[in-house]
Design a protein around this motif. Structure first.
Motif, short mmCIF file in Angstrom:
data_model
loop_
_atom_site.label_atom_id
_atom_site.label_comp_id
_atom_site.label_asym_id
_atom_site.label_seq_id
_atom_site.Cartn_x
_atom_site.Cartn_y
_atom_site.Cartn_z
N VAL A 1 64.80 53.86 6.44
CA VAL A 1 64.34 55.15 5.93
C VAL A 1 63.82 56.01 7.09
CG1 VAL A 1 62.58 56.29 4.51
CG2 VAL A 1 63.88 54.37 3.57
N ALA A 2 63.01 55.40 7.95
CA ALA A 2 62.48 56.15 9.09
C ALA A 2 63.61 56.65 9.99
CB ALA A 2 61.51 55.28 9.89
N LEU A 3 64.56 55.79 10.29
CA LEU A 3 65.68 56.19 11.15
C LEU A 3 66.48 57.31 10.49
CD1 LEU A 3 67.37 55.73 13.71
CD2 LEU A 3 68.66 54.01 12.42
N GLY A 4 66.78 57.15 9.22
CA GLY A 4 67.57 58.15 8.51
C GLY A 4 66.89 59.51 8.44
N LEU A 5 65.56 59.50 8.33
CA LEU A 5 64.80 60.75 8.26
C LEU A 5 64.44 61.29 9.64
CD1 LEU A 5 62.40 59.96 5.28
CD2 LEU A 5 64.46 61.39 5.26
N GLY A 6 64.69 60.50 10.67
CA GLY A 6 64.36 60.93 12.03
C GLY A 6 62.88 60.81 12.35
N VAL A 7 62.18 59.93 11.64
CA VAL A 7 60.76 59.69 11.89
C VAL A 7 60.66 58.55 12.91
CG1 VAL A 7 58.57 58.98 10.87
CG2 VAL A 7 60.14 60.43 9.57
N LEU A 8 60.15 58.88 14.09
CA LEU A 8 60.06 57.89 15.18
C LEU A 8 61.38 57.11 15.31
CD1 LEU A 8 56.44 56.55 14.56
CD2 LEU A 8 57.16 58.23 16.25
N PRO A 9 62.48 57.80 15.51
CA PRO A 9 63.79 57.13 15.48
C PRO A 9 63.97 56.04 16.53
CG PRO A 9 63.99 59.35 16.34
CD PRO A 9 62.60 59.22 15.81
N ARG A 10 63.39 56.22 17.71
CA ARG A 10 63.54 55.18 18.74
C ARG A 10 62.79 53.92 18.34
NH1 ARG A 10 61.77 57.33 24.09
NH2 ARG A 10 62.89 55.55 24.89
#
Length: 128
Positions: free
Chosen positions: A58-67
């Motif tokens: 979910v975080a990756l998909g939303l671009g929340v702290l993607p790294r």
């Protein structure tokens, strides 16, 4: 951020969201696989790993702290791959082939996650 980067993150995140949720909600045969590689309290570990994959996806998909999300997902994929797709342990050619395909697919996912984690544009800023 370019649309291609956003779309690629959503596509890369999708299997983690869906399959992570399934593992957290219904660990099923994954518990025996986790126990087989010596994971203590395998049911809780499978559920926790599934929840971590869902949250990271979910975080990756939303671009929340993607790294950070990509790094966490890559790490969580290692035991999943070793426990669930140890193709070298199977004698049956069909089972061995299926697990080899899944193992290689997971290596590809790890490669994509490493690329996101290593990206310096559009991710978290480095502390100096």
């Amino acid at each position: 951020m370019p649309i291609a980067r956003r779309l690629s993150r959503v596509l890369l995140a999708a299997p983690f969201v869906v399959l992570g949720y399934e593992a957290a909600a219904e660990p099923g045969g994954r518990v025996d696989l986790a126990a087989g590689i010596g994971i203590p309290n395998p049911e809780a570990a499978v559920r926790l790993n599934g929840a971590a994959m869902t949250a990271g996806g979910v975080a990756l998909g939303l671009g929340v702290l993607p790294r950070s999300a990509a790094t966490g997902l890559a790490v969580s994929l290692v035991p999943t791959t070793l426990a669930g797709h140890a193709f070298w342990k199977h004698e049956d050619p069909a089972t061995r082939k299926t697990n080899r395909i899944q193992f290689l697919k997971n290596l590809g996912l790890i490669g994509g996650l490493v690329a996101v984690a290593a990206a310096t544009e559009g991710g978290e800023r480095r502390r100096r």
